[in-house]
Design a protein around this motif. Structure first.
Motif, PDB file in Angstrom:
ATOM      1  N   PHE A 218       1.268   4.920  -2.082  1.00 17.13           N
ATOM      2  CA  PHE A 218       1.976   3.825  -1.427  1.00 17.13           C
ATOM      3  C   PHE A 218       1.732   2.521  -2.186  1.00 17.13           C
TER       4      PHE A 218
ATOM      5  N   TYR B  36       7.331  -0.227   1.897  1.00 18.26           N
ATOM      6  CA  TYR B  36       6.488   0.381   0.872  1.00 18.26           C
ATOM      7  C   TYR B  36       7.329   1.283   0.003  1.00 18.26           C
TER       8      TYR B  36
ATOM      9  N   PRO C  82      -0.155   0.916   5.294  1.00 14.65           N
ATOM     10  CA  PRO C  82      -1.187   1.217   4.298  1.00 14.65           C
ATOM     11  C   PRO C  82      -1.934   0.023   3.726  1.00 14.65           C
TER      12      PRO C  82
ATOM     13  N   VAL D   5       7.053   4.646  -2.117  1.00 13.11           N
ATOM     14  CA  VAL D   5       6.187   5.813  -1.987  1.00 13.11           C
ATOM     15  C   VAL D   5       6.557   6.855  -3.037  1.00 13.11           C
TER      16      VAL D   5
ATOM     17  N   HIS E 144       0.528  11.175  -1.154  1.00 16.78           N
ATOM     18  CA  HIS E 144       1.452  10.050  -1.082  1.00 16.78           C
ATOM     19  C   HIS E 144       0.797   8.846  -1.733  1.00 16.78           C
TER      20      HIS E 144
ATOM     21  N   TYR F 252      11.032   5.452   0.095  1.00 15.66           N
ATOM     22  CA  TYR F 252      10.612   4.205   0.723  1.00 15.66           C
ATOM     23  C   TYR F 252      10.100   4.500   2.127  1.00 15.66           C
TER      24      TYR F 252
ATOM     25  N   SER G 278       2.931  -1.644  -1.708  1.00 16.94           N
ATOM     26  CA  SER G 278       3.639  -2.628  -0.899  1.00 16.94           C
ATOM     27  C   SER G 278       4.748  -3.269  -1.717  1.00 16.94           C
TER      28      SER G 278
END
Length: 151
Positions: free
Chosen positions: A69, A132, A34, A134, A67, A124, A71
């Motif tokens: 996301f 990420y 992402p 999530v 979702h 995750y 990092s």
């Protein structure tokens, strides 16, 4: 009468974009990692009639999956959840404040009158070698009189 799912999806995407909190907002699941900023993907998960339909028409529940996301490398570990929760808080505040997407909906089914209510689940994801955090949001919406009932 026709299913206005496209219009409703457009309104959900526009609302998320207008928050100005995401690096990207997709109408699909990402096929690649992402990215380093916040990303939101929005997809239709379920569509079906509800028992609170009228005499001559059928109302429906449309469930979107969103979702969010973040990092794990973009911020300190302690800030990742705080960042996601802050955005989730903004979204849930809007969805619970008589949110009708400009009159397209009867309501967001916040408390689950017709199935699973508004909720988020954390997890995750590893994609492209990057980790990420999530949040998966279930966004159920109720739409009146989508299909005409005829004899």
């Amino acid at each position: 009468m026709t299913l206005a799912t496209g219009n409703i999806l457009d309104a959900v995407v526009s609302h998320v974009l207008n928050l100005g909190r995401f690096e990207r907002v997709n109408e699909h699941e990402p096929k690649n990692a992402p990215g380093s900023g916040l990303t939101c993907s929005i997809v239709v998960a379920r569509i079906g009639p509800i028992p609170a339909s009228g005499i001559a028409s059928t109302s429906a529940r449309i469930e979107f999956t969103m979702h969010l996301f973040a990092s794990m490398a973009a911020a300190s570990d302690d800030l990742v959840d705080r960042q996601l929760i802050a955005v989730l808080d903004e979204l849930f505040a809007a969805y619970t404040a008589e949110f009708t997407l400009g009159g397209l909906l009867r309501m967001v089914d916040v408390l689950g009158a017709y199935g699973t209510g508004l909720e988020a689940t954390a997890g995750y994801l590893n994609s492209g070698g990057a980790d990420y955090r999530v949040l998966t949001i279930t966004l159920p919406v109720i739409v009146n009189d989508l299909w005409e009932q005829t004899a």
